[in-house]
Design a protein around this motif. Structure first.
Motif, PDB file in Angstrom:
ATOM      1  N   VAL A 114       1.690 -11.599  -3.847  1.00 63.18           N
ATOM      2  CA  VAL A 114       1.884 -10.170  -3.647  1.00 63.18           C
ATOM      3  C   VAL A 114       0.527  -9.508  -3.864  1.00 63.18           C
ATOM      4  O   VAL A 114      -0.054  -9.593  -4.938  1.00 63.18           O
ATOM      5  CB  VAL A 114       2.927  -9.592  -4.622  1.00 63.18           C
ATOM      6  CG1 VAL A 114       3.084  -8.092  -4.406  1.00 63.18           C
ATOM      7  CG2 VAL A 114       4.272 -10.303  -4.438  1.00 63.18           C
ATOM      8  N   MET A 115       0.023  -8.839  -2.826  1.00 59.81           N
ATOM      9  CA  MET A 115      -1.345  -8.328  -2.845  1.00 59.81           C
ATOM     10  C   MET A 115      -1.356  -6.804  -2.710  1.00 59.81           C
ATOM     11  O   MET A 115      -1.293  -6.282  -1.587  1.00 59.81           O
ATOM     12  CB  MET A 115      -2.157  -8.969  -1.713  1.00 59.81           C
ATOM     13  CG  MET A 115      -2.180 -10.481  -1.744  1.00 59.81           C
ATOM     14  SD  MET A 115      -2.958 -11.218  -0.270  1.00 59.81           S
ATOM     15  CE  MET A 115      -4.617 -10.546  -0.398  1.00 59.81           C
ATOM     16  N   PRO A 116      -1.428  -6.088  -3.815  1.00 58.66           N
ATOM     17  CA  PRO A 116      -1.579  -4.624  -3.736  1.00 58.66           C
ATOM     18  C   PRO A 116      -2.959  -4.275  -3.177  1.00 58.66           C
ATOM     19  O   PRO A 116      -3.966  -4.894  -3.539  1.00 58.66           O
ATOM     20  CB  PRO A 116      -1.448  -4.172  -5.196  1.00 58.66           C
ATOM     21  CG  PRO A 116      -0.784  -5.312  -5.898  1.00 58.66           C
ATOM     22  CD  PRO A 116      -1.261  -6.545  -5.203  1.00 58.66           C
TER      23      PRO A 116
ATOM     24  N   VAL B 122      -2.465   1.093   5.969  1.00 61.29           N
ATOM     25  CA  VAL B 122      -3.481   0.033   5.921  1.00 61.29           C
ATOM     26  C   VAL B 122      -2.825  -1.330   5.713  1.00 61.29           C
ATOM     27  O   VAL B 122      -3.284  -2.346   6.253  1.00 61.29           O
ATOM     28  CB  VAL B 122      -4.524   0.320   4.827  1.00 61.29           C
ATOM     29  CG1 VAL B 122      -5.509  -0.841   4.689  1.00 61.29           C
ATOM     30  CG2 VAL B 122      -5.291   1.604   5.151  1.00 61.29           C
ATOM     31  N   ALA B 123      -1.735  -1.372   4.950  1.00 67.48           N
ATOM     32  CA  ALA B 123      -1.018  -2.640   4.763  1.00 67.48           C
ATOM     33  C   ALA B 123      -0.488  -3.145   6.104  1.00 67.48           C
ATOM     34  O   ALA B 123      -0.536  -4.347   6.398  1.00 67.48           O
ATOM     35  CB  ALA B 123       0.127  -2.466   3.770  1.00 67.48           C
TER      36      ALA B 123
ATOM     37  N   ILE C 149       4.056   1.141  -6.430  1.00 59.55           N
ATOM     38  CA  ILE C 149       3.601  -0.240  -6.265  1.00 59.55           C
ATOM     39  C   ILE C 149       3.766  -1.011  -7.577  1.00 59.55           C
ATOM     40  O   ILE C 149       4.186  -2.179  -7.581  1.00 59.55           O
ATOM     41  CB  ILE C 149       2.139  -0.273  -5.778  1.00 59.55           C
ATOM     42  CG1 ILE C 149       2.059   0.192  -4.326  1.00 59.55           C
ATOM     43  CG2 ILE C 149       1.547  -1.680  -5.916  1.00 59.55           C
ATOM     44  CD1 ILE C 149       0.654   0.324  -3.789  1.00 59.55           C
ATOM     45  N   LYS C 150       3.473  -0.371  -8.686  1.00 59.33           N
ATOM     46  CA  LYS C 150       3.633  -1.036  -9.991  1.00 59.33           C
ATOM     47  C   LYS C 150       5.093  -1.403 -10.256  1.00 59.33           C
ATOM     48  O   LYS C 150       5.382  -2.425 -10.874  1.00 59.33           O
ATOM     49  CB  LYS C 150       3.109  -0.121 -11.099  1.00 59.33           C
ATOM     50  CG  LYS C 150       1.607   0.074 -11.070  1.00 59.33           C
ATOM     51  CD  LYS C 150       1.164   1.021 -12.185  1.00 59.33           C
ATOM     52  CE  LYS C 150      -0.345   1.242 -12.155  1.00 59.33           C
ATOM     53  NZ  LYS C 150      -0.799   2.198 -13.203  1.00 59.33           N
ATOM     54  N   VAL C 151       5.998  -0.587  -9.752  1.00 59.69           N
ATOM     55  CA  VAL C 151       7.428  -0.845  -9.956  1.00 59.69           C
ATOM     56  C   VAL C 151       7.913  -1.981  -9.064  1.00 59.69           C
ATOM     57  O   VAL C 151       8.657  -2.866  -9.513  1.00 59.69           O
ATOM     58  CB  VAL C 151       8.256   0.431  -9.688  1.00 59.69           C
ATOM     59  CG1 VAL C 151       9.751   0.128  -9.769  1.00 59.69           C
ATOM     60  CG2 VAL C 151       7.891   1.523 -10.689  1.00 59.69           C
ATOM     61  N   VAL C 152       7.503  -1.971  -7.785  1.00 57.22           N
ATOM     62  CA  VAL C 152       8.073  -2.939  -6.848  1.00 57.22           C
ATOM     63  C   VAL C 152       7.398  -4.302  -6.885  1.00 57.22           C
ATOM     64  O   VAL C 152       8.006  -5.295  -6.469  1.00 57.22           O
ATOM     65  CB  VAL C 152       8.049  -2.394  -5.399  1.00 57.22           C
ATOM     66  CG1 VAL C 152       8.823  -1.095  -5.305  1.00 57.22           C
ATOM     67  CG2 VAL C 152       6.634  -2.240  -4.868  1.00 57.22           C
ATOM     68  N   SER C 153       6.173  -4.376  -7.395  1.00 60.99           N
ATOM     69  CA  SER C 153       5.454  -5.658  -7.392  1.00 60.99           C
ATOM     70  C   SER C 153       6.251  -6.786  -8.049  1.00 60.99           C
ATOM     71  O   SER C 153       6.387  -7.877  -7.466  1.00 60.99           O
ATOM     72  CB  SER C 153       4.090  -5.508  -8.068  1.00 60.99           C
ATOM     73  OG  SER C 153       3.214  -4.753  -7.280  1.00 60.99           O
ATOM     74  N   PRO C 154       6.817  -6.594  -9.252  1.00 59.74           N
ATOM     75  CA  PRO C 154       7.605  -7.679  -9.855  1.00 59.74           C
ATOM     76  C   PRO C 154       8.833  -8.044  -9.027  1.00 59.74           C
ATOM     77  O   PRO C 154       9.225  -9.214  -8.969  1.00 59.74           O
ATOM     78  CB  PRO C 154       8.000  -7.118 -11.219  1.00 59.74           C
ATOM     79  CG  PRO C 154       7.032  -6.021 -11.497  1.00 59.74           C
ATOM     80  CD  PRO C 154       6.704  -5.436 -10.156  1.00 59.74           C
ATOM     81  N   ILE C 155       9.437  -7.064  -8.377  1.00 56.73           N
ATOM     82  CA  ILE C 155      10.607  -7.315  -7.535  1.00 56.73           C
ATOM     83  C   ILE C 155      10.233  -8.219  -6.371  1.00 56.73           C
ATOM     84  O   ILE C 155      10.962  -9.150  -6.015  1.00 56.73           O
ATOM     85  CB  ILE C 155      11.182  -5.987  -7.014  1.00 56.73           C
ATOM     86  CG1 ILE C 155      11.713  -5.147  -8.169  1.00 56.73           C
ATOM     87  CG2 ILE C 155      12.270  -6.215  -5.977  1.00 56.73           C
ATOM     88  CD1 ILE C 155      12.108  -3.735  -7.776  1.00 56.73           C
TER      89      ILE C 155
ATOM     90  N   ALA D 172       0.856  -1.184   0.000  1.00 55.65           N
ATOM     91  CA  ALA D 172       0.000   0.000   0.000  1.00 55.65           C
ATOM     92  C   ALA D 172       0.890   1.230   0.000  1.00 55.65           C
ATOM     93  O   ALA D 172       1.999   1.213   0.531  1.00 55.65           O
ATOM     94  CB  ALA D 172      -0.930   0.011   1.214  1.00 55.65           C
ATOM     95  N   GLY D 173       0.394   2.304  -0.615  1.00 57.73           N
ATOM     96  CA  GLY D 173       1.178   3.531  -0.686  1.00 57.73           C
ATOM     97  C   GLY D 173       1.093   4.137  -2.075  1.00 57.73           C
ATOM     98  O   GLY D 173       0.041   4.084  -2.721  1.00 57.73           O
TER      99      GLY D 173
END
Length: 296
Positions: free
Chosen positions: A158-160, A168-169, A144-150, A138-139
């Protein structure tokens, strides 16, 4: 990507190892105790002498530290670490911190021109090393789009979260940890009551194991049944007590009683006072047994 990983404790070392082994990134690591970082040279990572050096060229900075204080000791208004961040760099915090701390970090980075994502994880150190964690994000949406694959290097899920506040996360992580802690407490009481009533422990273990679908929860059935308190691959009493404190403060802030958390925290305090601080947090069963007069 160029990633700086700060904090190589039990959870952090597993995540950083997975990132290094992926071969997809240029990794720099830093740890307060330098000898924990040395083995990462064999994995192709660079070792920074301090956090400022670690973050200076990073596109993503991941922090896996102890608590609010340890994260905010590095990232606060005017800090040298914050100043060293490249423009638009992303701070991904996987540390279990309070929701309020996460929101402060989000505001701090927004004012600085950098971006912040809260990414607390669910799982024990062995799951970290195996890449089997569950993670909530969250943030900043673009970050989030950048770090999700990492994150998929160390998390199988991985749950955005579609929320504005990063905290909230962390709230979600605390709710889940509250459930796990409560489950451990109830199972420990169940085993103790059964023993006092003459019920074979293996019968209770069979039922509890069949009742729980998740492997991570079944681990605690076996630990409690066998009274295994070693924390080498698990969660220490000290770390568990820190999380219970976060849960209780978060609940108090929204006027929500979580009575069983108070009971667990009390037992953890007793366990720590008896020298059990480095045992697994499920060793609270031993306090339950003591109170029931089972002293062996």
């Amino acid at each position: 990507m160029r990633i700086a990983f700060l904090g190589l404790g039990r959870m952090g070392s597993g995540m950083a190892t997975r990132l290094a082994q992926s071969g997809d990134h240029t990794l720099t690591v830093w740890n307060r105790t330098a000898d924990k970082a040395q083995r990462f040279t064999e994995l192709g990572a660079s070792i920074a002498k301090d956090p400022i050096e670690a973050v200076r060229d990073a596109e993503v900075v991941i922090t896996s530290l102890l608590d609010d204080q340890s994260v905010e000791a590095l990232f606060h208004e005017g800090s040298e670490v914050l100043k060293a961040l490249p423009p638009t760099a992303i701070h991904l915090c996987v540390t279990t911190i309070s929701p309020d701390c996460a929101n402060r970090l989000q505001d701090l980075h927004a004012a600085n021109g950098s971006r912040y994502v809260s990414g607390p994880v669910i799982g024990r150190p062995d799951a970290s090393a195996a890449g089997k964690l569950v993670q909530f994000l969250a943030g900043d949406t673009s970050a989030i789009k950048v770090v999700s694959p990492i994150c998929h290097a160390f998390a199988e899920q991985v749950m955005p979260l579609s929320v504005r506040d990063a905290g909230v996360a962390n709230s979600q992580k605390l709710c889940i940890n509250f459930f796990v802690a409560s489950l451990i407490e109830v199972m420990g009481e169940c085993f103790t009551l059964g023993e006092k009533l003459g019920v074979p422990r293996q019968n209770l273990a069979f039922f509890l194991d069949k009742s729980l679908p998740l492997p991570g929860l079944k681990v605690y059935v076996e630990r409690l049944f066998k009274r295994e308190t070693d924390s080498t691959t698990g969660f220490t009493m000290t770390a568990g007590r820190k999380d219970l404190g976060l849960m209780l403060r978060a609940a108090a802030a929204v006027d929500c009683d979580i009575d069983i958390a108070t009971i667990i925290a009390e037992k953890m305090d007793i366990a720590i006072s008896q020298g059990m601080q480095n045992l697994d947090w499920s060793a609270t069963q031993e306090i339950t047994r003591q109170r029931a007069g089972l002293l062996n």
